[in-house]
Write a protein that holds these residues in place. Structure first.
Motif, PDB file in Angstrom:
ATOM      1  N   THR A  43      -0.188 -37.070   0.359  1.00 28.47           N
ATOM      2  CA  THR A  43      -1.344 -37.903   0.047  1.00 28.47           C
ATOM      3  C   THR A  43      -1.066 -38.631  -1.252  1.00 28.47           C
ATOM      4  O   THR A  43      -1.289 -38.101  -2.340  1.00 28.47           O
ATOM      5  CB  THR A  43      -2.616 -37.050  -0.116  1.00 28.47           C
ATOM      6  OG1 THR A  43      -2.337 -35.978  -1.029  1.00 28.47           O
ATOM      7  CG2 THR A  43      -3.036 -36.448   1.201  1.00 28.47           C
ATOM      8  N   GLY A  50      -5.477 -40.829   2.617  1.00 25.79           N
ATOM      9  CA  GLY A  50      -4.683 -39.613   2.591  1.00 25.79           C
ATOM     10  C   GLY A  50      -4.761 -38.837   3.881  1.00 25.79           C
ATOM     11  O   GLY A  50      -3.751 -38.324   4.375  1.00 25.79           O
ATOM     12  N   THR A 321      -5.687 -33.784  -0.305  1.00 24.57           N
ATOM     13  CA  THR A 321      -6.636 -34.895  -0.398  1.00 24.57           C
ATOM     14  C   THR A 321      -7.946 -34.436  -1.020  1.00 24.57           C
ATOM     15  O   THR A 321      -8.510 -35.100  -1.903  1.00 24.57           O
ATOM     16  CB  THR A 321      -6.916 -35.468   1.007  1.00 24.57           C
ATOM     17  OG1 THR A 321      -5.696 -35.947   1.574  1.00 24.57           O
ATOM     18  CG2 THR A 321      -7.907 -36.619   0.929  1.00 24.57           C
ATOM     19  N   SER A 325      -9.550 -35.531  -4.581  1.00 28.07           N
ATOM     20  CA  SER A 325     -10.867 -36.164  -4.587  1.00 28.07           C
ATOM     21  C   SER A 325     -11.787 -35.481  -5.591  1.00 28.07           C
ATOM     22  O   SER A 325     -12.542 -36.125  -6.308  1.00 28.07           O
ATOM     23  CB  SER A 325     -11.464 -36.108  -3.180  1.00 28.07           C
ATOM     24  OG  SER A 325     -12.767 -36.633  -3.177  1.00 28.07           O
TER      25      SER A 325
END
Length: 331
Positions: A43, A50, A321, A325
């Motif tokens: 990613t 991703g 991912t 995030s």
């Protein structure tokens, strides 16, 4: 399926017993570094796609696992199979290939006893690092020649050379590890491994060149070694990976049963008896489910391995991912 105890067919899968402690430890440390670097490619930082990329890498991993089950005859009663790392490196990037190949080698070792757990670091170093990164470097250097980069046929030949080079580099590092571990003298094991894998690498090069040529003809691969184009083309490549994986899995029961390159060299140089029974026996050793018979048992084992490999890559990608995030600062 082979004459070496605890050794399953695999082009350079070193079994337990072939490496001494210092070599196993050193290659394990190097492989760990490569694993970390490859994980980051699943990613890319700053990417909002991703999950999509992780899915594509998962399908690529399933394809590589399935393709490696197809051994083809080479010379002198020896067989070989596609490694696939250079092809993935050309299409998706070198670090993505590290991720894919790491997952494949891990699943082969832990679930199928293909490659010893004590040699896992060496097998990862050879097939997940040296082969894809070395071959990709050759590809990039050749692509810097303008006449090659602009011509589909020439670029396919360059991809074939890169695929062959990746196989040769991995074979030479494997030979070095065996020599350092005292399995055979340098002057014997290096020429022996190089000689047989020069022929095995031809198969790798032909497959790599043909796939790259097909994709270049469809304008799906950037001409300047930039990798696979995004958007709709990524979906088409994913479908291609799954389709080829399915074909390979159903063809796997009829793969060549001759000994692979490393097994043949071990027999010729007299150290095959040093292979030990696997420390980790695996769930489907020798890629078989005996209860289903020979053909269907091989297919079932292959499907299980391909799906497991894909899910491993997908899971790592989705987790990475999510972690990025959460770690990203609020806009």
């Amino acid at each position: 399926m082979t004459g070496m105890p605890g050794y399953n067919p695999g082009i350079m899968h070193i079994p337990d017993g072939f490496l001494d402690l210092k070599t196993a430890a050193a290659t394990g440390a190097l492989a760990a570094i490569g694993l970390y670097a490859g994980r980051r490619a699943t990613t890319p930082a700053g990417s909002d796609t991703g999950a999509r990329r992780a899915s594509l890498l998962g399908m690529a991993a399933a394809f590589v696992f399935a393709a490696q089950m197809i051994n083809f005859p080479v010379v002198g009663g020896t067989s070989g199979h596609l490694i696939g790392g250079v092809l993935i490196a050309i299409l998706l990037g070198p670090l993505a290939a590290v991720t894919v190949m790491t997952a494949v080698v891990l699943v082969q070792c832990l679930l199928f006893a293909d490659g010893g757990i004590t040699a896992l670091g060496a097998n990862l170093f050879n097939m997940a690092l040296v082969a894809p990164l070395g071959g990709h470097l050759v590809w990039v250097l050749l692509q810097r020649i303008g006449s090659i980069a602009r011509n589909d046929a020439a670029s396919a030949v360059a991809a074939g050379i890169a695929g062959w080079a990746g196989t040769m580099l991995a074979a030479l590092t494997c030979a070095g590890q065996l020599a350092v571990s005292g399995m055979a003298p340098w002057g014997l094991v290096v020429p022996a491994m190089a000689g047989i894998h020069a022929f095995i690498g031809l198969g790798e090069g032909i497959v790599t060149g043909l796939v790259v040529h097909s994709i270049r003809r469809r304008k799906m691969l950037a001409p300047a070694a930039a990798g696979f184009d995004k958007g709709r083309a990524s979906g088409l490549l994913g479908v291609g990976f799954v389709t080829l994986a399915g074909v390979a899995l159903f063809a796997s029961p009829w793969a060549c049963a001759w000994p692979d390159g490393l097994e043949a060299v071990a027999g010729r140089l007299g150290f095959e008896a040093r292979a030990l029974e696997p420390v980790v026996a695996g769930i489907c050793p020798d890629y078989a489910v005996p209860a289903l018979g020979s053909a269907w048992g091989t297919i079932a084992a292959g499907v299980f391995g391909a799906v497991t490999t894909a899910l491993l890559v997908l899971g790592v990608g989705r987790l990475t991912t999510r972690m990025r995030s959460v770690a990203a600062p609020d806009a």
